[in-house]
Design a protein around this motif. Structure first.
Motif, PDB file in Angstrom:
ATOM      1  N   PHE A  75      46.023  42.187  49.747  1.00 14.74           N
ATOM      2  CA  PHE A  75      47.347  42.539  49.248  1.00 14.74           C
ATOM      3  C   PHE A  75      47.279  42.761  47.740  1.00 14.74           C
ATOM      4  O   PHE A  75      46.619  42.015  47.017  1.00 14.74           O
ATOM      5  CB  PHE A  75      48.355  41.431  49.561  1.00 14.74           C
ATOM      6  CG  PHE A  75      48.478  41.130  51.035  1.00 14.74           C
ATOM      7  CD1 PHE A  75      48.777  42.130  51.948  1.00 14.74           C
ATOM      8  CD2 PHE A  75      48.287  39.848  51.508  1.00 14.74           C
ATOM      9  CE1 PHE A  75      48.895  41.861  53.299  1.00 14.74           C
ATOM     10  CE2 PHE A  75      48.413  39.563  52.865  1.00 14.74           C
ATOM     11  CZ  PHE A  75      48.713  40.575  53.758  1.00 14.74           C
ATOM     12  N   GLN A  76      47.985  43.779  47.257  1.00 12.53           N
ATOM     13  CA  GLN A  76      47.990  44.098  45.841  1.00 12.53           C
ATOM     14  C   GLN A  76      48.860  43.116  45.067  1.00 12.53           C
ATOM     15  O   GLN A  76      49.949  42.756  45.515  1.00 12.53           O
ATOM     16  CB  GLN A  76      48.515  45.512  45.621  1.00 12.53           C
ATOM     17  CG  GLN A  76      47.612  46.567  46.211  1.00 12.53           C
ATOM     18  CD  GLN A  76      48.162  47.963  46.002  1.00 12.53           C
ATOM     19  OE1 GLN A  76      48.985  48.199  45.123  1.00 12.53           O
ATOM     20  NE2 GLN A  76      47.711  48.897  46.817  1.00 12.53           N
ATOM     21  N   ALA A  77      48.362  42.715  43.920  1.00 17.85           N
ATOM     22  CA  ALA A  77      49.107  41.847  43.012  1.00 17.85           C
ATOM     23  C   ALA A  77      49.387  42.616  41.724  1.00 17.85           C
ATOM     24  O   ALA A  77      48.612  43.494  41.335  1.00 17.85           O
ATOM     25  CB  ALA A  77      48.306  40.586  42.702  1.00 17.85           C
ATOM     26  N   LYS A  78      50.486  42.287  41.061  1.00 16.83           N
ATOM     27  CA  LYS A  78      50.869  43.035  39.864  1.00 16.83           C
ATOM     28  C   LYS A  78      50.089  42.621  38.618  1.00 16.83           C
ATOM     29  O   LYS A  78      50.053  43.359  37.642  1.00 16.83           O
ATOM     30  CB  LYS A  78      52.363  42.930  39.604  1.00 16.83           C
ATOM     31  CG  LYS A  78      52.843  41.550  39.250  1.00 16.83           C
ATOM     32  CD  LYS A  78      54.335  41.522  39.027  1.00 16.83           C
ATOM     33  CE  LYS A  78      54.787  40.094  38.709  1.00 16.83           C
ATOM     34  NZ  LYS A  78      56.209  40.055  38.418  1.00 16.83           N
ATOM     35  N   ASP A  79      49.474  41.429  38.647  1.00 21.23           N
ATOM     36  CA  ASP A  79      48.702  40.975  37.502  1.00 21.23           C
ATOM     37  C   ASP A  79      47.853  39.769  37.914  1.00 21.23           C
ATOM     38  O   ASP A  79      47.934  39.296  39.043  1.00 21.23           O
ATOM     39  CB  ASP A  79      49.614  40.625  36.316  1.00 21.23           C
ATOM     40  CG  ASP A  79      50.726  39.641  36.681  1.00 21.23           C
ATOM     41  OD1 ASP A  79      50.532  38.780  37.574  1.00 21.23           O
ATOM     42  OD2 ASP A  79      51.794  39.723  36.057  1.00 21.23           O
ATOM     43  N   ARG A  80      47.044  39.291  36.980  1.00 22.92           N
ATOM     44  CA  ARG A  80      46.157  38.160  37.263  1.00 22.92           C
ATOM     45  C   ARG A  80      46.937  36.882  37.569  1.00 22.92           C
ATOM     46  O   ARG A  80      46.527  36.094  38.426  1.00 22.92           O
ATOM     47  CB  ARG A  80      45.217  37.917  36.073  1.00 22.92           C
ATOM     48  CG  ARG A  80      44.158  38.965  35.932  1.00 22.92           C
ATOM     49  CD  ARG A  80      43.355  38.754  34.658  1.00 22.92           C
ATOM     50  NE  ARG A  80      42.240  39.679  34.609  1.00 22.92           N
ATOM     51  CZ  ARG A  80      40.987  39.316  34.418  1.00 22.92           C
ATOM     52  NH1 ARG A  80      40.681  38.050  34.219  1.00 22.92           N
ATOM     53  NH2 ARG A  80      40.029  40.218  34.412  1.00 22.92           N
ATOM     54  N   ALA A  81      48.035  36.668  36.854  1.00 24.79           N
ATOM     55  CA  ALA A  81      48.836  35.462  37.081  1.00 24.79           C
ATOM     56  C   ALA A  81      49.361  35.425  38.516  1.00 24.79           C
ATOM     57  O   ALA A  81      49.452  34.355  39.126  1.00 24.79           O
ATOM     58  CB  ALA A  81      49.991  35.400  36.079  1.00 24.79           C
ATOM     59  N   THR A  82      49.690  36.577  39.065  1.00 22.99           N
ATOM     60  CA  THR A  82      50.166  36.639  40.445  1.00 22.99           C
ATOM     61  C   THR A  82      49.041  36.297  41.416  1.00 22.99           C
ATOM     62  O   THR A  82      49.271  35.622  42.425  1.00 22.99           O
ATOM     63  CB  THR A  82      50.766  38.024  40.748  1.00 22.99           C
ATOM     64  OG1 THR A  82      51.822  38.279  39.813  1.00 22.99           O
ATOM     65  CG2 THR A  82      51.318  38.099  42.154  1.00 22.99           C
ATOM     66  N   VAL A  83      47.828  36.731  41.131  1.00 24.76           N
ATOM     67  CA  VAL A  83      46.676  36.356  41.966  1.00 24.76           C
ATOM     68  C   VAL A  83      46.504  34.834  41.945  1.00 24.76           C
ATOM     69  O   VAL A  83      46.318  34.204  42.993  1.00 24.76           O
ATOM     70  CB  VAL A  83      45.384  37.064  41.500  1.00 24.76           C
ATOM     71  CG1 VAL A  83      44.162  36.519  42.231  1.00 24.76           C
ATOM     72  CG2 VAL A  83      45.501  38.567  41.698  1.00 24.76           C
ATOM     73  N   ASP A  84      46.591  34.246  40.770  1.00 24.58           N
ATOM     74  CA  ASP A  84      46.465  32.788  40.642  1.00 24.58           C
ATOM     75  C   ASP A  84      47.553  32.076  41.434  1.00 24.58           C
ATOM     76  O   ASP A  84      47.286  31.115  42.166  1.00 24.58           O
ATOM     77  CB  ASP A  84      46.535  32.369  39.176  1.00 24.58           C
ATOM     78  CG  ASP A  84      45.389  32.901  38.329  1.00 24.58           C
ATOM     79  OD1 ASP A  84      44.354  33.329  38.892  1.00 24.58           O
ATOM     80  OD2 ASP A  84      45.534  32.894  37.086  1.00 24.58           O
ATOM     81  N   ALA A  85      48.793  32.544  41.303  1.00 22.12           N
ATOM     82  CA  ALA A  85      49.922  31.926  42.004  1.00 22.12           C
ATOM     83  C   ALA A  85      49.791  32.107  43.520  1.00 22.12           C
ATOM     84  O   ALA A  85      50.139  31.203  44.288  1.00 22.12           O
ATOM     85  CB  ALA A  85      51.238  32.525  41.499  1.00 22.12           C
ATOM     86  N   PHE A  86      49.307  33.260  43.953  1.00 21.40           N
ATOM     87  CA  PHE A  86      49.044  33.505  45.382  1.00 21.40           C
ATOM     88  C   PHE A  86      48.099  32.438  45.926  1.00 21.40           C
ATOM     89  O   PHE A  86      48.341  31.838  46.966  1.00 21.40           O
ATOM     90  CB  PHE A  86      48.438  34.903  45.550  1.00 21.40           C
ATOM     91  CG  PHE A  86      47.647  35.096  46.814  1.00 21.40           C
ATOM     92  CD1 PHE A  86      48.264  35.499  47.986  1.00 21.40           C
ATOM     93  CD2 PHE A  86      46.272  34.877  46.831  1.00 21.40           C
ATOM     94  CE1 PHE A  86      47.533  35.677  49.160  1.00 21.40           C
ATOM     95  CE2 PHE A  86      45.538  35.050  47.990  1.00 21.40           C
ATOM     96  CZ  PHE A  86      46.172  35.448  49.156  1.00 21.40           C
ATOM     97  N   HIS A  87      47.010  32.203  45.225  1.00 18.72           N
ATOM     98  CA  HIS A  87      46.005  31.240  45.672  1.00 18.72           C
ATOM     99  C   HIS A  87      46.612  29.845  45.788  1.00 18.72           C
ATOM    100  O   HIS A  87      46.427  29.159  46.800  1.00 18.72           O
ATOM    101  CB  HIS A  87      44.823  31.258  44.691  1.00 18.72           C
ATOM    102  CG  HIS A  87      43.629  30.516  45.184  1.00 18.72           C
ATOM    103  ND1 HIS A  87      43.280  29.285  44.690  1.00 18.72           N
ATOM    104  CD2 HIS A  87      42.708  30.834  46.123  1.00 18.72           C
ATOM    105  CE1 HIS A  87      42.190  28.872  45.296  1.00 18.72           C
ATOM    106  NE2 HIS A  87      41.820  29.789  46.178  1.00 18.72           N
ATOM    107  N   GLN A  88      47.366  29.436  44.786  1.00 18.56           N
ATOM    108  CA  GLN A  88      48.015  28.119  44.806  1.00 18.56           C
ATOM    109  C   GLN A  88      49.006  28.000  45.953  1.00 18.56           C
ATOM    110  O   GLN A  88      49.037  26.995  46.661  1.00 18.56           O
ATOM    111  CB  GLN A  88      48.717  27.856  43.474  1.00 18.56           C
ATOM    112  CG  GLN A  88      47.766  27.659  42.325  1.00 18.56           C
ATOM    113  CD  GLN A  88      48.487  27.574  40.982  1.00 18.56           C
ATOM    114  OE1 GLN A  88      49.691  27.838  40.881  1.00 18.56           O
ATOM    115  NE2 GLN A  88      47.748  27.227  39.946  1.00 18.56           N
ATOM    116  N   ALA A  89      49.841  29.023  46.147  1.00 18.49           N
ATOM    117  CA  ALA A  89      50.845  28.987  47.220  1.00 18.49           C
ATOM    118  C   ALA A  89      50.180  28.957  48.585  1.00 18.49           C
ATOM    119  O   ALA A  89      50.617  28.236  49.484  1.00 18.49           O
ATOM    120  CB  ALA A  89      51.775  30.200  47.106  1.00 18.49           C
TER     121      ALA A  89
END
Length: 142
Positions: A75-89
């Motif tokens: 899935f596409q993320a808008k930035d690196r912070a979103t990738v990090d938050a995805f992993h945590q969630a």
């Protein structure tokens, strides 16, 4: 010689995952899609969907009684912070780590995280960096 124009933007019309535990899957996908900014489309008896992902139980008519195999969905993320938050969630909602957020060697700027969903599917969030954000229109000649 025939020339066909390919539409770039949405390659996939939809994907169906057939899962063992719909409640666990729904909790997982609601959490990661919330982080990615993808709204849930809806739910019914034995299924839910978001965008082009349809998730159902093996008892649904479309599943024909069979679980789907293991898949890799990115899935596409808008930035690196979103990738990090995805992993945590994902980890907080039943996912298992399959690759912490970080740069990958696929191309410069490829920043991704990988988790296994409750059914063992390899789910990725990826940010391609500024250099890879725009895709050109493609003409194919046969």
């Amino acid at each position: 010689m025939e020339t066909n124009e390919l539409h770039r933007g949405r390659l996939i019309d939809h994907i169906q995952l057939v899962v063992r535990d719909l409640e666990a899957s729904q909790s997982f996908y609601e959490a990661v899609f919330g982080v990615l900014g993808v709204p849930m489309g809806g739910a019914g008896d034995g299924y839910f969907w978001a965008d082009e992902l349809f998730v159902s139980t093996a008892g649904s008519e479309a599943a024909q009684g069979q679980l789907t195999g293991r898949h890799h969905l990115a899935f596409q993320a808008k930035d690196r912070a979103t990738v990090d938050a995805f992993h945590q969630a994902a980890l907080a909602h039943g996912g298992k780590d399959n690759g912490a957020p970080g740069e990958r060697p696929y191309h410069p700027g490829y920043y991704a995280a990988f988790v296994l969903d409750p059914d063992g599917n390899n789910i990725e969030a990826v940010y391609h960096g500024e250099a890879k954000r725009s895709a050109p229109s493609v003409k194919v000649t046969f």
